[in-house]
Scaffold this motif. Structure first.
Motif, PDB file in Angstrom:
ATOM      1  N   MET A  70     -23.273 -17.967  -3.213  1.00  0.00           N
ATOM      2  CA  MET A  70     -23.355 -16.626  -2.618  1.00  0.00           C
ATOM      3  C   MET A  70     -24.753 -16.419  -2.012  1.00  0.00           C
ATOM      4  O   MET A  70     -24.897 -15.998  -0.865  1.00  0.00           O
ATOM      5  N   ILE A  71     -25.796 -16.755  -2.783  1.00  0.00           N
ATOM      6  CA  ILE A  71     -27.174 -16.558  -2.293  1.00  0.00           C
ATOM      7  C   ILE A  71     -27.397 -17.404  -1.037  1.00  0.00           C
ATOM      8  O   ILE A  71     -27.923 -16.920  -0.028  1.00  0.00           O
ATOM      9  N   SER A  72     -26.961 -18.644  -1.094  1.00  0.00           N
ATOM     10  CA  SER A  72     -27.164 -19.556   0.021  1.00  0.00           C
ATOM     11  C   SER A  72     -26.493 -19.026   1.290  1.00  0.00           C
ATOM     12  O   SER A  72     -27.083 -19.040   2.378  1.00  0.00           O
ATOM     13  N   ASN A  73     -25.274 -18.520   1.155  1.00  0.00           N
ATOM     14  CA  ASN A  73     -24.578 -17.966   2.322  1.00  0.00           C
ATOM     15  C   ASN A  73     -25.304 -16.758   2.886  1.00  0.00           C
ATOM     16  O   ASN A  73     -25.401 -16.585   4.100  1.00  0.00           O
ATOM     17  N   MET A  74     -25.820 -15.916   2.000  1.00  0.00           N
ATOM     18  CA  MET A  74     -26.511 -14.713   2.479  1.00  0.00           C
ATOM     19  C   MET A  74     -27.787 -15.093   3.220  1.00  0.00           C
ATOM     20  O   MET A  74     -28.096 -14.535   4.262  1.00  0.00           O
ATOM     21  N   ILE A  75     -28.529 -16.050   2.671  1.00  0.00           N
ATOM     22  CA  ILE A  75     -29.780 -16.464   3.323  1.00  0.00           C
ATOM     23  C   ILE A  75     -29.497 -17.073   4.696  1.00  0.00           C
ATOM     24  O   ILE A  75     -30.191 -16.784   5.674  1.00  0.00           O
ATOM     25  N   LYS A  76     -28.449 -17.880   4.791  1.00  0.00           N
ATOM     26  CA  LYS A  76     -28.104 -18.481   6.086  1.00  0.00           C
ATOM     27  C   LYS A  76     -27.778 -17.421   7.122  1.00  0.00           C
ATOM     28  O   LYS A  76     -27.951 -17.628   8.316  1.00  0.00           O
ATOM     29  N   GLU A  77     -27.256 -16.283   6.653  1.00  0.00           N
ATOM     30  CA  GLU A  77     -26.898 -15.194   7.570  1.00  0.00           C
ATOM     31  C   GLU A  77     -28.038 -14.195   7.743  1.00  0.00           C
ATOM     32  O   GLU A  77     -27.890 -13.198   8.441  1.00  0.00           O
ATOM     33  N   GLY A  78     -29.144 -14.418   7.032  1.00  0.00           N
ATOM     34  CA  GLY A  78     -30.274 -13.483   7.099  1.00  0.00           C
ATOM     35  C   GLY A  78     -29.985 -12.158   6.409  1.00  0.00           C
ATOM     36  O   GLY A  78     -30.672 -11.164   6.638  1.00  0.00           O
ATOM     37  N   LYS A  79     -28.958 -12.144   5.554  1.00  0.00           N
ATOM     38  CA  LYS A  79     -28.574 -10.896   4.875  1.00  0.00           C
ATOM     39  C   LYS A  79     -29.356 -10.707   3.583  1.00  0.00           C
ATOM     40  O   LYS A  79     -29.923 -11.669   3.046  1.00  0.00           O
ATOM     41  N   ILE A  80     -29.312  -9.498   3.066  1.00  0.00           N
ATOM     42  CA  ILE A  80     -30.068  -9.179   1.851  1.00  0.00           C
ATOM     43  C   ILE A  80     -29.188  -9.385   0.622  1.00  0.00           C
ATOM     44  O   ILE A  80     -28.106  -8.806   0.502  1.00  0.00           O
ATOM     45  N   VAL A  81     -29.665 -10.235  -0.281  1.00  0.00           N
ATOM     46  CA  VAL A  81     -28.952 -10.561  -1.520  1.00  0.00           C
ATOM     47  C   VAL A  81     -28.879  -9.296  -2.398  1.00  0.00           C
ATOM     48  O   VAL A  81     -29.827  -8.503  -2.406  1.00  0.00           O
ATOM     49  N   PRO A  82     -27.766  -9.093  -3.137  1.00  0.00           N
ATOM     50  CA  PRO A  82     -27.657  -7.888  -3.970  1.00  0.00           C
ATOM     51  C   PRO A  82     -28.877  -7.690  -4.887  1.00  0.00           C
ATOM     52  O   PRO A  82     -29.361  -8.641  -5.498  1.00  0.00           O
ATOM     53  N   SER A  83     -29.322  -6.446  -4.968  1.00  0.00           N
ATOM     54  CA  SER A  83     -30.544  -6.111  -5.708  1.00  0.00           C
ATOM     55  C   SER A  83     -30.562  -6.660  -7.121  1.00  0.00           C
ATOM     56  O   SER A  83     -31.584  -7.158  -7.592  1.00  0.00           O
ATOM     57  N   GLU A  84     -29.417  -6.549  -7.809  1.00  0.00           N
ATOM     58  CA  GLU A  84     -29.454  -6.931  -9.235  1.00  0.00           C
ATOM     59  C   GLU A  84     -29.824  -8.396  -9.419  1.00  0.00           C
ATOM     60  O   GLU A  84     -30.493  -8.754 -10.397  1.00  0.00           O
ATOM     61  N   VAL A  85     -29.409  -9.241  -8.467  1.00  0.00           N
ATOM     62  CA  VAL A  85     -29.736 -10.672  -8.565  1.00  0.00           C
ATOM     63  C   VAL A  85     -31.243 -10.870  -8.397  1.00  0.00           C
ATOM     64  O   VAL A  85     -31.914 -11.506  -9.219  1.00  0.00           O
ATOM     65  N   THR A  86     -31.783 -10.295  -7.339  1.00  0.00           N
ATOM     66  CA  THR A  86     -33.206 -10.493  -7.037  1.00  0.00           C
ATOM     67  C   THR A  86     -34.080  -9.850  -8.115  1.00  0.00           C
ATOM     68  O   THR A  86     -35.083 -10.433  -8.547  1.00  0.00           O
ATOM     69  N   ILE A  87     -33.686  -8.666  -8.555  1.00  0.00           N
ATOM     70  CA  ILE A  87     -34.504  -7.964  -9.556  1.00  0.00           C
ATOM     71  C   ILE A  87     -34.541  -8.741 -10.871  1.00  0.00           C
ATOM     72  O   ILE A  87     -35.592  -8.864 -11.504  1.00  0.00           O
ATOM     73  N   LYS A  88     -33.409  -9.303 -11.256  1.00  0.00           N
ATOM     74  CA  LYS A  88     -33.381 -10.103 -12.488  1.00  0.00           C
ATOM     75  C   LYS A  88     -34.358 -11.277 -12.382  1.00  0.00           C
ATOM     76  O   LYS A  88     -35.102 -11.581 -13.312  1.00  0.00           O
TER      77      LYS A  88
END
Ligand code: UDP
Ligand code: MG
Length: 241
Positions: A70-88
């Protein structure tokens, strides 16, 4: 949101972060504005630990975590990963960082990131360092840097610029309205930009004259190092470097 288990986990993480009560500086700016480069300089001279949200996410992909795809797909699209993932990831890194001063680079990227971070960690940044740079210059740097990143191609770069303008700039505006933004002209060579950065982290004379040991620079350094007075040691370093 919010099972009992989640709440317990949140409380536990909060408890120890609250104990740590860290100093946090958010380092924001468009992709390629020089956040990582300048953070490395700040770490060397001012005793901060650098936490790049993007690097933490890339490490999470490499670790084979269940969120990796999921993270990899979001980064490839330049999208913002859900907050809870990054905050953790940020919480864990702060607790494991062995320091109480952090540069958080590339986060928060939107209003939701910002509000969720403050809500979960109860941490407000001391200030926001904003690297202001033209898209033309950022594009030139990103296409030239060749770090093997899957998002440093022209299509993704354009998407990242759009996300920055639409989602990240409002975060900077929010902190600006609270008087917390320190804006740097980041379109210049690295050394010149660092001169401006240094001035923000080391407001020199003011602290030195207030220091009871500031009879001379050498005395200040020795005494403050003995009693571990970080402020003065840092002021001293800012003179030397
Ligand atoms: N990213 C994210 N949330 C963050 C930080 C990064 O979703 O808090 C993702 C986002 O897709 C972004 C990518 O990671 O485009 C790369 O971020 P990084 O900060 O490494 O690079 P920058 O775009 O600032 O050069
Ligand atoms: Mg970066």
């Amino acid at each position: 949101m919010g099972t009992v288990v989640d709440a317990a986990a949140k409380k536990e993480a909060n408890g120890s972060l609250a104990d740590l009560n860290p100093t946090v500086v958010f380092v924001l700016g468009g992709p390629g504005s020089g956040k990582g480069t300048q953070c490395a300089n700040i770490v060397q001279h001012f005793g901060y630990t650098h936490l790049s949200a993007g690097d933490l996410l890339r490490a999470e992909i490499k670790s084979g975590s269940e969120n990796g795809t999921m993270i990899s797909n979001m980064i490839k699209e330049g999208k913002i990963v859900p907050s809870e993932v990054t905050i953790k990831l940020l919480q864990r890194a702060m607790l494991e960082g062995g320091n109480d001063k952090f540069l958080i680079d590339g986060f928060p990227r939107n209003e939701e990131n910002r509000a969720a971070f403050e809500d979960v960690t109860k941490i407000e940044p001391s200030f926001v360092l904003f690297f202001d740079c033209s898209e033309e210059e950022m594009e030139r740097r990103l296409l030239g840097r060749n770090q093997g990143r899957e998002d440093d191609n022209i299509e993704t770069i354009r998407k990242r610029f759009k996300v920055f303008l639409e989602s990240s700039l409002p975060v900077i505006e929010y902190y600006n309205s609270k008087g917390k933004v320190r804006k740097i002209d980041a379109g210049r060579p690295v050394e010149e930009v660092y001169e401006s950065v240094k001035a923000i982290f080391a407001p020199k004379n003011e602290k030195l004259t207030k220091c009871p040991f500031s009879l001379s620079l050498m005395l200040t350094f020795s005494v403050c190092r003995l009693i571990n007075c970080c402020k003065c040691v840092q002021d001293f370093r800012s003179y030397v470097y």
